[in-house]
Write an enzyme that holds these catalytic residues in place. Structure first.
Site, short mmCIF file in Angstrom:
data_model
loop_
_atom_site.label_atom_id
_atom_site.label_comp_id
_atom_site.label_asym_id
_atom_site.label_seq_id
_atom_site.Cartn_x
_atom_site.Cartn_y
_atom_site.Cartn_z
N HIS A 156 0.83 -1.21 0.00
CA HIS A 156 0.00 0.00 0.00
C HIS A 156 0.86 1.26 0.00
CE1 HIS A 156 -3.05 -2.92 1.79
NE2 HIS A 156 -3.56 -2.52 0.65
N HIS A 157 2.09 1.15 -0.48
CA HIS A 157 2.91 2.38 -0.49
C HIS A 157 2.33 3.38 -1.47
CE1 HIS A 157 4.54 0.46 -4.08
NE2 HIS A 157 5.11 1.61 -4.40
N LYS B 131 -2.99 -2.60 -7.66
CA LYS B 131 -3.37 -2.96 -9.03
C LYS B 131 -2.84 -4.33 -9.40
CE LYS B 131 -4.90 -1.46 -13.10
NZ LYS B 131 -5.60 -2.78 -13.21
N LYS C 66 6.85 -4.42 -10.44
CA LYS C 66 6.61 -4.08 -11.85
C LYS C 66 6.14 -2.63 -11.99
CE LYS C 66 4.26 -7.36 -13.79
NZ LYS C 66 3.22 -8.23 -14.39
N LYS D 9 -3.04 -8.91 -6.62
CA LYS D 9 -3.41 -9.98 -7.56
C LYS D 9 -4.60 -10.73 -7.00
CE LYS D 9 -1.60 -11.53 -11.44
NZ LYS D 9 -0.78 -10.68 -12.32
N SER E 131 -3.00 -0.26 -18.63
CA SER E 131 -4.09 -0.23 -17.64
C SER E 131 -4.09 1.13 -16.92
CB SER E 131 -3.89 -1.31 -16.59
OG SER E 131 -4.45 -2.53 -17.01
N1 GLU Z 1 -2.29 -9.24 -15.19
C1 GLU Z 1 -1.40 -8.32 -15.81
C2 GLU Z 1 -0.03 -8.39 -15.19
O1 GLU Z 1 0.35 -9.40 -14.62
C3 GLU Z 1 -1.98 -6.91 -15.89
C4 GLU Z 1 -2.23 -6.23 -14.60
C5 GLU Z 1 -2.97 -4.89 -14.73
O2 GLU Z 1 -3.16 -4.41 -15.83
O3 GLU Z 1 -3.36 -4.37 -13.69
O4 GLU Z 1 0.76 -7.49 -15.31
#
Ligand code: GLU
Length: 473
Positions: free
Chosen positions: A66-67, A72, A96, A108, A364
């Site tokens: 939560h930084h 996402k 990422k 996730k 996204s």
């Molecule tokens: N599931 C994708 C990933 O592993 C996309 C995640 C997203 O767009 O939030 O990067």
């Protein structure tokens, strides 16, 4: 593919990679532990009606960090999903996003089902109920946690999520920003579907364009002479192959779970895709050699392999059979840390997942921005730019007495479309991040791989956010 013996190893592997990199930073141990930890792990079960009875579905949503808010990450629909996997994938999302400067924490989701065994109506029920459970616990929202597609899910599932969220939050202005990867009709963004694969192709192109690095592994610079094997013909694999071919590489091998095909003279990805659709198998494609064991496809002569399926594909057991010099990780976690050590000793380069497949979350981010601003990119300025370009050309033609060719006029006059803006934002992100990682690899003694360098950059950025938040004294 992950098996039971590996069930608790994926998150540990991500942490292992983190620790290898953390030694090259100078943050306090407590802060490093906080960055590494999964902040919230929500495991839940819910019933659906099936046949004459009920079935209990296992599901998860993990918010790793939560930084930054919102968190996402995609939702994986697979019968192989387990808590360790969702935690690992959520952690990878955090790193990422930091690598490509997308201002989100990582998350996730997982729903433990084999999608092929459920009707569309059942999949809709499962998705809507999953969303409702997230709403009940405040695990979804445009400023809280924003899901997206992952293995086994796509635009259709995202539209069910959006619709369920909007129904339960009437009047919430930014409700559509609760999920990305939506269809265009539901305010998705052009270019999102192909974004991960396109990003993989940009990443590979950036890597092979550095002559100095290619010379070290005995390759020439540029994609023109590169032979590529792609594992997985799903959304990521298909688009990676398509764009790599478009950028000049030759796709020599394609692998799926039923087997692999290889043709040293090249394969047309769309034709293979159509063949698989018609016959139900990748095998038997005219002119190609068949391998019933899919892993054999990865061991054929090539320069680059793009694993674009699931985690744990390259282990210490099979990595020595790989002839490629470059592994570009389209999937998350396809190479174990042990395999990476061996591959690096063999003189290979791995373009790490947390950078290589970041194109999806980058676009996204653009979709989320579009949803929050309630206007499509380019809508306000497209025609204005076209008109002022036309005026400029008319003025120049008047002044010089010369006339511009119609095809040049078309090219110069037009304003940028949403798709062009998205692709240019994605390309710029992938180029910039690659060189940021490569720079760290060059200047930080001891960081031997792009993955370690990527982690170092990521950890540094997340640490700064924690300090700016005032969370860390
Ligand atoms: N599931 C994708 C990933 O592993 C996309 C995640 C997203 O767009 O939030 O990067």
């Amino acid at each position: 593919m992950a098996n039971l013996a590996d069930e608790n190893k994926f998150f540990a592997d991500v942490c292992k990679n983190f620790d290898s990199a953390a030694q090259f930073t100078n943050h306090p141990e407590g802060l490093l532990n906080q960055i590494k930890a999964c902040n919230s792990v929500y495991r839940f079960q819910f019933p659906i009606r099936r046949g004459n009875g009920f079935e209990v579905i296992d599901a998860w949503r993990v918010e790793h960090s939560h930084h930054m808010s919102p968190t996402k990450g995609g939702i994986r629909y697979s019968e192989m999903v387990n808590e360790d996997e969702v935690m690992a994938l959520a952690a990878l999302m955090t790193y990422k996003c930091a690598i490509v400067n997308v201002p989100f924490g990582g998350a996730k989701g997982g729903i433990k089902i084999n999608t092929k065994q459920y009707s569309v109506a059942e999949l809709e029920t499962i998705t809507r109920r999953y969303t409702t459970e997230l709403i009940k616990k405040n695990f979804i929202g445009p400023g809280i946690d924003v899901p997206a597609p992952d293995y086994g899910s796509g635009e259709r599932e995202m539209s069910w999520i959006a619709d369920t969220y909007m129904t339960m939050n009437p009047g919430q202005l930014d409700a559509l920003g609760c999920v990305t990867g939506k269809p265009i009709a539901l305010h998705g963004i052009r270019g999102r579907k192909e974004a991960t694969g396109r990003g993989v192709a940009y990443a590979v192109r950036e890597c092979v364009d550095v002559a100095e690095d290619m010379a070290k592994i005995g390759l020439k610079a540029g994609l023109g002479d590169k032979r590529v094997v792609v594992q997985g013909l799903g959304n990521v694999g298909y688009h990676s192959a398509k764009f790599l071919a478009e950028f000049g590489a030759t796709i020599v091998g394609l692998c799926e779970y039923e087997g692999a095909i290889y043709n040293a003279n090249g394969l047309n990805v769309d034709e293979v895709f159509a063949h698989r659709k018609n016959t139900g198998s990748i095998l038997g494609f005219p002119g190609a050699t068949d391998f019933r064991n899919s892993m054999e496809g990865l061991e054929q002569e090539c320069d680059i392999i793009v694993p674009a399926a699931l985690e744990n594909q390259f282990t210490e057991l099979n990595i020595r059979n790989i002839k490629a010099k470059i592994i570009a990780e389209g999937a998350n976690g396809p190479t174990t840390p042990e395999a990476e050590v061996i591959f690096t000793e063999m003189g290979g380069i791995i373009i790490p997942d947390m950078y290589c497949n970041a194109g999806g979350v980058t676009v996204s981010y653009f979709e989320w921005l579009k949803n929050l601003s309630h206007v499509a990119f380019g809508r306000m300025e497209n025609r204005y730019a076209a008109n002022s370009n036309a005026n400029l050309i008319a003025t120049l033609e008047n002044l010089t007495g010369k006339t511009i060719l119609p095809e040049h006029r078309l090219m110069i006059v037009k304003g940028a479309s949403e798709m062009e803006l998205v692709n240019s934002g994605l390309e710029d992100t992938m180029i910039h991040s690659y060189h940021e990682i490569r720079e760290t690899l060059k200047v930080k003694p001891g960081t031997e791989t792009l993955r370690t360098a990527a982690f170092v950059n990521s950890i540094d950025k997340i640490a700064v956010s924690y300090m700016n938040l005032g969370v860390w004294p």
